[in-house]
Scaffold this active site. Structure first.
Site, PDB file in Angstrom:
ATOM      1  N   ARG A 120      -6.851   1.944  11.722  1.00 32.54           N
ATOM      2  CA  ARG A 120      -6.772   0.500  11.880  1.00 32.54           C
ATOM      3  C   ARG A 120      -7.883  -0.042  12.766  1.00 32.54           C
ATOM      4  NH1 ARG A 120      -0.357  -1.053  12.583  1.00 32.54           N
ATOM      5  NH2 ARG A 120       0.201  -0.869  10.371  1.00 32.54           N
ATOM      6  N   LYS A 170       0.816  -1.215   0.000  1.00 34.00           N
ATOM      7  CA  LYS A 170       0.000   0.000   0.000  1.00 34.00           C
ATOM      8  C   LYS A 170       0.846   1.260   0.000  1.00 34.00           C
ATOM      9  CE  LYS A 170      -0.841  -0.355   5.021  1.00 34.00           C
ATOM     10  NZ  LYS A 170      -0.120  -1.635   5.190  1.00 34.00           N
ATOM     11  N   ARG A 230      14.675  -5.236   9.148  1.00 35.45           N
ATOM     12  CA  ARG A 230      13.926  -4.658  10.259  1.00 35.45           C
ATOM     13  C   ARG A 230      13.819  -5.667  11.394  1.00 35.45           C
ATOM     14  NH1 ARG A 230       8.509  -2.070   7.777  1.00 35.45           N
ATOM     15  NH2 ARG A 230       7.792  -2.957   9.740  1.00 35.45           N
ATOM     16  N   ARG A 267      12.124  -8.051   2.971  1.00 30.57           N
ATOM     17  CA  ARG A 267      12.356  -6.604   3.034  1.00 30.57           C
ATOM     18  C   ARG A 267      13.738  -6.281   3.602  1.00 30.57           C
ATOM     19  NH1 ARG A 267       6.718  -4.107   5.368  1.00 30.57           N
ATOM     20  NH2 ARG A 267       7.268  -5.417   7.156  1.00 30.57           N
ATOM     21  N   ARG A 294       1.545 -10.334  13.404  1.00 33.27           N
ATOM     22  CA  ARG A 294       1.030  -9.043  12.949  1.00 33.27           C
ATOM     23  C   ARG A 294      -0.113  -9.229  11.965  1.00 33.27           C
ATOM     24  NH1 ARG A 294       6.057  -6.856  10.437  1.00 33.27           N
ATOM     25  NH2 ARG A 294       4.697  -5.282   9.544  1.00 33.27           N
TER      26      ARG A 294
END
Length: 276
Positions: free
Chosen positions: A147, A70, A225, A181, A236
């Protein structure tokens, strides 16, 4: 309008034909929505960086699971439409890197894979919006907020959201993307080393996502990360899925929700449309 559509097509990464077609059609759908609501906005080329704060610009929200992309879509559209892209994830990371009173609390929350509380997110976002307004910003694309229904209700109380784009992708692909990532510790660039290739089954199209590799100068400086571990990513996603359905329904009832399945198609207000 034709010039904008060419820009939208050019902005989609050419990884895979069906994926690229879906991306172009998503951008085309959003361009049509913007043209309908804000015709004067799309007649400008190139879009200005700054706007008269009295002029009403688009106010959109991008929803989607962590890793769905997104941020990529939102940032490209923000540049094309001349409005700021405000990513709550980036705001939280900026706060994490600061020496402010929230930094230590946020580190514990993020490293455990938990979602940041409404109070903290709203506090951080409010500071960003107030700062933008002081600089003359008008309009925005929000990424990662709201959220929860409570956050959505608070947002509705202070501004009019025009459109909510909900991006969806299979969970196994999301996990692989998140684990791939990487961030350059020197320039801050975001990359992805995952090469995803899934064969089509039962009439469903195959999926191929090429890695987004760094330039040679960044290769030796890539870091992962702290929250991009398989256990944390899956937790998550579980939390997000549990919390997202009420938010989606909140905007669906208001006829503001555009759902888009990557790379195959979109559902607008409950109506399905499969795209090759």
């Amino acid at each position: 309008m034709a010039a904008l559509r060419r820009l939208l097509r050019a902005s989609a990464p050419m990884y895979y034909h069906s994926q690229c077609t879906a991306q172009r059609r998503l951008f085309s759908s959003l361009a049509s929505e913007a043209e309908l609501r804000f015709p004067s906005l799309l007649n400008r080329s190139p879009p200005p960086v700054r706007r008269d704060p009295k002029e009403r610009s688009i106010q959109w929200v991008f929803l989607g699971c962590p890793g769905v992309g997104k941020g990529t879509y939102a940032s490209r559209l923000s540049q094309l439409l001349g409005v700021p892209h405000i990513a709550t994830g980036d705001l939280v990371r900026e706060e994490l890197n600061s020496s402010g009173p929230l930094a230590e609390e946020l580190r514990g929350i993020v490293n455990q894979g938990k979602l940041v509380s409404d109070e903290i997110i709203i506090n951080i976002l409010s500071k960003r919006l107030e700062g933008g307004e002081a600089k003359g910003e008008s309009g925005f694309i929000l990424d990662g907020f709201p959220r929860t229904v409570r956050q959505a209700e608070i947002l509705e109380g202070v501004t009019d959201i025009d459109l909510v784009i909900n991006l969806k992708l299979r969970e196994d692909i999301l996990v692989e993307k998140c684990l791939g990532r990487r961030i350059c510790s020197q320039c801050g660039g975001n990359f992805n080393v995952a090469s995803i290739e899934i064969k089509g089954e039962n009439g469903s199209p195959g999926i191929y996502m090429a890695p987004l590799l760094p330039p040679s100068g960044c290769t030796s400086k890539l870091i992962t990360r702290a929250d991009d571990t398989e256990e944390v990513v899956k937790e998550r996603l579980r939390i997000y899925n549990d919390m997202s359905q009420p938010v989606e329904e909140f905007y669906r009832r208001r006829e503001k929700l555009l759902e888009f399945d990557l790379p195959g198609g979109y559902r607008n207000h409950g109506q399905s449309c499969y795209m090759l």
